[in-house]
Write a protein that holds these residues in place. Structure first.
Motif, PDB file in Angstrom:
ATOM      1  N   GLU A 252       7.712  -6.891   5.561  1.00  9.79           N
ATOM      2  CA  GLU A 252       9.069  -7.142   5.078  1.00  9.79           C
ATOM      3  C   GLU A 252       9.426  -6.227   3.906  1.00  9.79           C
ATOM      4  OE1 GLU A 252       9.086 -11.251   4.115  1.00  9.79           O
ATOM      5  OE2 GLU A 252       8.842 -11.923   6.204  1.00  9.79           O
ATOM      6  N   ALA A 253       8.422  -5.823   3.123  1.00 11.51           N
ATOM      7  CA  ALA A 253       8.669  -4.993   1.941  1.00 11.51           C
ATOM      8  C   ALA A 253       8.937  -3.534   2.291  1.00 11.51           C
ATOM      9  CB  ALA A 253       7.479  -5.079   0.987  1.00 11.51           C
TER      10      ALA A 253
ATOM     11  N   ASP B 270       4.188  -9.240  -4.081  1.00  9.43           N
ATOM     12  CA  ASP B 270       5.553  -9.204  -4.630  1.00  9.43           C
ATOM     13  C   ASP B 270       5.935  -7.806  -5.107  1.00  9.43           C
ATOM     14  OD1 ASP B 270       5.724 -11.911  -4.155  1.00  9.43           O
ATOM     15  OD2 ASP B 270       5.208 -12.490  -6.215  1.00  9.43           O
TER      16      ASP B 270
ATOM     17  N   CYS C  30       6.557  -1.421   3.769  1.00  6.25           N
ATOM     18  CA  CYS C  30       5.370  -0.570   3.753  1.00  6.25           C
ATOM     19  C   CYS C  30       5.298   0.219   5.059  1.00  6.25           C
ATOM     20  CB  CYS C  30       4.108  -1.419   3.585  1.00  6.25           C
ATOM     21  SG  CYS C  30       3.898  -2.081   1.911  1.00  6.25           S
TER      22      CYS C  30
ATOM     23  N   ALA D 270       7.496  -4.070  -2.407  1.00  8.02           N
ATOM     24  CA  ALA D 270       8.816  -3.505  -2.100  1.00  8.02           C
ATOM     25  C   ALA D 270       9.164  -2.377  -3.069  1.00  8.02           C
ATOM     26  CB  ALA D 270       9.881  -4.607  -2.158  1.00  8.02           C
TER      27      ALA D 270
END
Length: 386
Positions: free
Chosen positions: A113-114, A84, A116, A87
């Motif tokens: 999705e974050a 979590d 990276c 991001a």
């Protein structure tokens, strides 16, 4: 009859003393704005030791690593709260961040999705092949690379049984099998590492891998230990391979502050002329010929020059045998003995000072020379304040 002498033939021309090793040809991948492979500069990596979900502490450690010269940073993601936090870390980090994933394929998806800059997966820990393909498909859509990170301590049971233990062949088979899973979904932005805690096994494994694929390779001796032994193991393993042209990015794994990993990694690259040297202190090992306390003299000079980050070689020599010659080869040096020191700059003797004044004199001239180098490079800022 006399014995005939052998006919002397002209020796083959030798490469220049400072010519770096010829690099292994391989693909190029991009970890954020850092290119890896394809002959690009070898990057230095490290890994944070803070809990990744502590965003502020992790970003502070990344900043410290950045100041030490790191190119890429990896963060561990063992828990959901760590996933979590990715991001925020990826958005604010001063260097590209790679998420280190074991067991939970969903954390790899979260890292992608974050935002990276890359993901590391271990074939021995993500065992569902279809999930590896899902990760590869998502990474391909986002345009980020995946490092296949094989460790001797976490090989798949079926491969261990086949090879009778952890062997170079077993580790390479594990890595290439994982690569094929990613290739099945048209994913090719792959880096590979095959780390082992024994430098000799690590060297043999990377040599075999280098012959078996054209992916860029991340080098490291895993679990190398505390700095006293870990730096030696890493220098042997990483340095041997780099000298053979094998390796595109490195990490020195130490049981220590990760800043020490970065310093050691940079030192290995500098020693092989694969990265521009910064400050380089050359000092004799001391012997019965020494007429000054070389140990403490060299330490005090190094402390006084802390912070100089431009190429500058300073020699601290303590005897009349090798001292003058070594000092003459350096940018700045002292040949000390009998209570005094001869100061040399760019091969020329400047003057002689009392032993008590050697450190202050070297620090003064080194700072002046460093400032001149900075000015030539377009920056008038002083290298060392004070």
């Amino acid at each position: 009859m006399g014995t005939s002498l052998p006919i002397l033939t002209q020796a083959a021309p030798q490469p220049a003393a400072h010519t770096p090793p010829v690099r292994r040809a391989c693909r190029t991948v991009h970890v954020g704005d850092v290119a890896v492979g394809g002959g690009t500069p070898i990057s230095v990596q490290s890994m944070t030791t803070t809990p990744t979900h502590d965003v502020n502490a992790t970003l502070q450690q990344i900043a410290a690593l950045n100041a030490a010269g790191v190119d890429i940073v990896r963060v561990a993601v063992p828990r959901q709260e760590d996933a979590d936090a990715l991001a925020a870390i990826a958005a604010k980090s001063t260097v590209p961040v790679i998420a280190d994933i074991h067991f939970q394929w969903k954390y790899a998806m979260a890292a992608i999705e974050a935002g990276c800059a890359g993901v590391r997966i271990n074939p021995g820990n993500i065992r569902k092949h279809e999930k590896v393909k899902v990760i590869g498909d998502a990474a391909r859509q986002q345009g980020i690379p995946i490092r296949i990170g094989v460790n001797g301590g976490s090989l798949e049971a079926v491969i261990l049984d086949k090879h009778g233990g952890v062997t170079p062949e077993a580790m390479v088979e594990s890595a290439l099998a994982e690569a094929r899973l990613l290739e099945e979904v048209e994913f090719h932005d792959i880096k590979i590492s095959v780390k082992h805690s024994d430098p000799w096994v690590m060297i043999q494994t990377y040599r075999l891998l280098a012959e078996s694929c054209d992916y860029p390779l991340h080098l490291g001796v895993t679990e190398a230990g505390p700095p006293k032994t870990g730096i030696t193991k890493s220098a042997v393993g990483i340095g041997t391979l780099l000298a053979e042209g094998i390796g595109d990015t490195i990490r020195v794994s130490l049981s220590a502050d990760p800043v020490e990993e970065v310093k050691a990694g940079i030192a290995i690259l500098e020693a092989l002329h694969l990265r521009e040297r910064g400050l380089d202190i050359v000092s004799c090992p001391s012997c019965a010929r020494a007429e000054v306390d070389v140990y403490s003299l060299a330490e005090r000079v190094q402390e006084g020059l802390e912070g100089i980050d431009v190429p500058l070689r300073v020699a601290v020599m303590g005897c009349v045998v090798n001292g003058p010659g070594e000092a003459r080869e350096a940018d700045l040096g002292v040949a000390a003995g009998k209570g005094k020191g001869q100061i040399l700059q760019n091969g020329q003797v400047l003057f002689t000072v009392a032993e008590d004044d050697i450190v202050e004199t070297l620090v003064h001239f080194a700072n002046e020379m460093a400032d001149d180098i900075r000015a030539e490079r377009g920056s008038g800022e002083s290298v060392v304040s004070g």
